[in-house]
Scaffold this motif. Structure first.
Motif, PDB file in Angstrom:
ATOM      1  N   LYS A 136       0.851  -1.206   0.000  1.00  0.00           N
ATOM      2  CA  LYS A 136       0.000   0.000   0.000  1.00  0.00           C
ATOM      3  C   LYS A 136       0.884   1.252   0.000  1.00  0.00           C
ATOM      4  N   SER A 137       1.759   1.333  -1.008  1.00  0.00           N
ATOM      5  CA  SER A 137       2.776   2.377  -1.007  1.00  0.00           C
ATOM      6  C   SER A 137       2.217   3.776  -1.266  1.00  0.00           C
ATOM      7  N   ASP A 138       0.929   3.863  -1.595  1.00  0.00           N
ATOM      8  CA  ASP A 138       0.308   5.172  -1.772  1.00  0.00           C
ATOM      9  C   ASP A 138      -0.474   5.604  -0.536  1.00  0.00           C
ATOM     10  N   THR A 139      -0.384   4.795   0.532  1.00  0.00           N
ATOM     11  CA  THR A 139      -1.111   5.083   1.773  1.00  0.00           C
ATOM     12  C   THR A 139      -0.126   5.379   2.897  1.00  0.00           C
ATOM     13  N   GLN A 140      -0.361   6.454   3.624  1.00  0.00           N
ATOM     14  CA  GLN A 140       0.497   6.828   4.738  1.00  0.00           C
ATOM     15  C   GLN A 140       0.534   5.704   5.772  1.00  0.00           C
ATOM     16  N   PRO A 141       1.717   5.213   6.125  1.00  0.00           N
ATOM     17  CA  PRO A 141       1.810   4.039   7.003  1.00  0.00           C
ATOM     18  C   PRO A 141       1.196   4.222   8.393  1.00  0.00           C
ATOM     19  N   THR A 142       1.317   5.413   8.965  1.00  0.00           N
ATOM     20  CA  THR A 142       0.718   5.633  10.279  1.00  0.00           C
ATOM     21  C   THR A 142      -0.101   6.921  10.279  1.00  0.00           C
ATOM     22  N   THR A 143      -1.234   6.853  10.963  1.00  0.00           N
ATOM     23  CA  THR A 143      -2.123   8.022  11.038  1.00  0.00           C
ATOM     24  C   THR A 143      -1.877   8.836  12.301  1.00  0.00           C
ATOM     25  N   ALA A 144      -1.004   8.357  13.182  1.00  0.00           N
ATOM     26  CA  ALA A 144      -0.706   9.095  14.415  1.00  0.00           C
ATOM     27  C   ALA A 144       0.016  10.387  14.079  1.00  0.00           C
ATOM     28  N   ALA A 145      -0.315  11.441  14.816  1.00  0.00           N
ATOM     29  CA  ALA A 145       0.332  12.733  14.601  1.00  0.00           C
ATOM     30  C   ALA A 145       0.941  13.274  15.889  1.00  0.00           C
ATOM     31  N   THR A 146       0.274  13.017  17.014  1.00  0.00           N
ATOM     32  CA  THR A 146       0.773  13.479  18.311  1.00  0.00           C
ATOM     33  C   THR A 146       0.670  12.338  19.310  1.00  0.00           C
ATOM     34  N   MET A 147       1.294  12.504  20.458  1.00  0.00           N
ATOM     35  CA  MET A 147       1.255  11.484  21.490  1.00  0.00           C
ATOM     36  C   MET A 147      -0.164  11.242  21.986  1.00  0.00           C
ATOM     37  N   ALA A 157      -2.110  -1.055  17.180  1.00  0.00           N
ATOM     38  CA  ALA A 157      -2.152  -1.630  15.826  1.00  0.00           C
ATOM     39  C   ALA A 157      -3.037  -0.819  14.896  1.00  0.00           C
ATOM     40  N   SER A 158      -4.105  -0.217  15.438  1.00  0.00           N
ATOM     41  CA  SER A 158      -5.042   0.527  14.590  1.00  0.00           C
ATOM     42  C   SER A 158      -4.420   1.801  14.026  1.00  0.00           C
ATOM     43  N   LEU A 159      -3.285   2.223  14.562  1.00  0.00           N
ATOM     44  CA  LEU A 159      -2.621   3.431  14.090  1.00  0.00           C
ATOM     45  C   LEU A 159      -1.753   3.181  12.860  1.00  0.00           C
ATOM     46  N   PHE A 160      -1.585   1.908  12.494  1.00  0.00           N
ATOM     47  CA  PHE A 160      -0.765   1.570  11.335  1.00  0.00           C
ATOM     48  C   PHE A 160      -1.656   1.125  10.177  1.00  0.00           C
ATOM     49  N   GLN A 161      -1.388   1.670   8.992  1.00  0.00           N
ATOM     50  CA  GLN A 161      -2.192   1.382   7.808  1.00  0.00           C
ATOM     51  C   GLN A 161      -1.478   0.486   6.798  1.00  0.00           C
ATOM     52  N   ASN A 162      -0.242   0.122   7.066  1.00  0.00           N
ATOM     53  CA  ASN A 162       0.481  -0.736   6.127  1.00  0.00           C
ATOM     54  C   ASN A 162      -0.088  -2.146   6.130  1.00  0.00           C
ATOM     55  N   ASP A 163       0.080  -2.848   4.987  1.00  0.00           N
ATOM     56  CA  ASP A 163      -0.280  -4.265   4.960  1.00  0.00           C
ATOM     57  C   ASP A 163       0.953  -5.083   5.348  1.00  0.00           C
ATOM     58  N   GLN A 164       0.896  -6.403   5.160  1.00  0.00           N
ATOM     59  CA  GLN A 164       1.990  -7.262   5.602  1.00  0.00           C
ATOM     60  C   GLN A 164       2.845  -7.773   4.440  1.00  0.00           C
ATOM     61  N   TYR A 165       2.742  -7.119   3.290  1.00  0.00           N
ATOM     62  CA  TYR A 165       3.554  -7.532   2.149  1.00  0.00           C
ATOM     63  C   TYR A 165       4.974  -6.983   2.306  1.00  0.00           C
ATOM     64  N   VAL A 166       5.948  -7.899   2.296  1.00  0.00           N
ATOM     65  CA  VAL A 166       7.354  -7.512   2.411  1.00  0.00           C
ATOM     66  C   VAL A 166       7.985  -7.584   1.019  1.00  0.00           C
ATOM     67  N   THR A 188       5.770  -0.282  16.468  1.00  0.00           N
ATOM     68  CA  THR A 188       4.917  -0.760  17.565  1.00  0.00           C
ATOM     69  C   THR A 188       5.584  -0.603  18.920  1.00  0.00           C
ATOM     70  N   GLY A 189       6.826  -1.051  19.042  1.00  0.00           N
ATOM     71  CA  GLY A 189       7.538  -0.934  20.318  1.00  0.00           C
ATOM     72  C   GLY A 189       7.736   0.507  20.736  1.00  0.00           C
ATOM     73  N   VAL A 190       8.071   1.356  19.765  1.00  0.00           N
ATOM     74  CA  VAL A 190       8.282   2.781  20.055  1.00  0.00           C
ATOM     75  C   VAL A 190       6.967   3.433  20.485  1.00  0.00           C
ATOM     76  N   PHE A 191       5.895   3.155  19.745  1.00  0.00           N
ATOM     77  CA  PHE A 191       4.592   3.720  20.090  1.00  0.00           C
ATOM     78  C   PHE A 191       4.161   3.305  21.493  1.00  0.00           C
ATOM     79  N   ASN A 192       4.375   2.041  21.825  1.00  0.00           N
ATOM     80  CA  ASN A 192       3.969   1.562  23.153  1.00  0.00           C
ATOM     81  C   ASN A 192       4.750   2.249  24.257  1.00  0.00           C
TER      82      ASN A 192
END
Length: 307
Positions: A136-147, A157-166, A188-192
């Motif tokens: 999904k390279s045309d979609t912003q990977p994360t929708t988070a903007a502030t803490m 997990a809901s803050l990430f919009q990427n799929d699992q294709y490597v 994920t680890g950083v966000f947590n």
């Protein structure tokens, strides 16, 4: 006894003149194009070998273009993972400094700035496409903007919009390498870690002024969490760096193959310029000589004698 006649002499000299003109034309074209011929027919017995080498050249050129493109993306990934890692380390140092000083006067501002750098790194682009979004390279990977978004969302997990294709790329005919990195794997680890700070602030109010013992103990407990997140990012950057090295080495090898093939093809197609120029000059002289003899024959014709 060989019969000599005006018509016979004219025929011989006309043939010689035409042959000399053909040789001059061929030599002139070779000098102009610097090639032995302009089509496969001109290479006769070498045509099959030349075709095979041209095919190999096309394949190597394709791999060269791909390695260049992948290397550029890996460079962006390296810079972006480094940015996320450095921001995580900055947040960890801001917390450690606040604990050491016993004051959280600028802690939240420092954490907010570090989190912004994390977001910027995760949403990095290469050639207009998000590099950590999977397919999904045309979609912003994360929708988070502030803490604040970390605790407002139903889950990390809901803050990430990427799929699992490597993304996987071929180095050569037989080797493929996974070069893609996903935003949720990095973030994920950083966000947590940041989420724990925000959750505490939501429940107890922001960190301001002198730290209480409870606040200090809470912040001390966060340090291993940020350290673990930073370690994960370091590992991801090291893996990306290994891929960079592999593709850089592959590019060097492919460039060497391309140069070798060009030399081999040139050995068949490229004309020896010194030899071609010599043949051209000889052909010019032959044309001039044939033309001069032809003119002389015209003047010595029996017709001229009978006039």
């Amino acid at each position: 006894m060989t019969r000599v006649s005006t018509s016979g002499n004219f025929g011989v000299m006309t043939s010689n003149l035409m042959r000399a003109q053909v040789l001059q034309s061929v030599a002139g074209e070779q000098v102009s194009s610097q090639k032995n011929a302009n089509d496969l027919k001109g290479y006769s017995k070498n045509a099959e070998v030349l075709t095979a080498m041209r095919s190999a050249q096309a394949k190597v050129a394709g791999f060269l273009d791909q390695t260049s493109m992948v290397s550029n993306r890996l460079d962006v990934q390296d810079t972006s993972i480094g940015q996320v890692g450095d921001a995580t380390q900055d947040a960890r140092e801001a917390i450690a400094n606040a604990i050491a000083a016993g004051s959280a006067e600028t802690l939240m501002q420092s954490l907010g700035g570090a989190f912004g750098d994390v977001i910027q790194g995760l949403n990095a682009k290469s050639n207009g496409r998000y590099v950590f979004a999977g397919a999904k390279s045309d979609t912003q990977p994360t929708t988070a903007a502030t803490m604040a978004d970390l605790t407002a969302a139903p889950s990390t997990a809901s803050l990430f919009q990427n799929d699992q294709y490597v993304t996987s790329n071929r180095i050569d005919d037989t080797t493929s390498v996974d070069t893609g990195v996903l935003a949720d794997q990095l973030g994920t680890g950083v966000f947590n870690a940041f989420k724990q700070v925000q959750a505490y602030v939501d429940a107890n109010g922001p960190f301001t002024g002198k730290l209480t013992e409870t606040q200090s103990n809470f912040l001390k407990g966060l340090l291993p969490t940020f350290d673990a997140a930073r370690t994960g990012l370091t590992d991801a950057q090291a893996k990306n760096g290994l891929n960079q090295k592999r593709f850089d080495t592959a590019h060097t090898d492919l460039k060497s193959q391309a140069d070798t093939l060009s030399t081999m093809v040139g050995g068949i197609t490229d004309v020896d310029m010194a030899e071609a120029v010599t043949r051209l000059e000889s052909a010019k002289l032959a044309v001039q000589a044939s033309a001069q003899v032809f003119a002389s024959l015209q003047n010595s014709s029996l017709l001229n004698v009978l006039k």
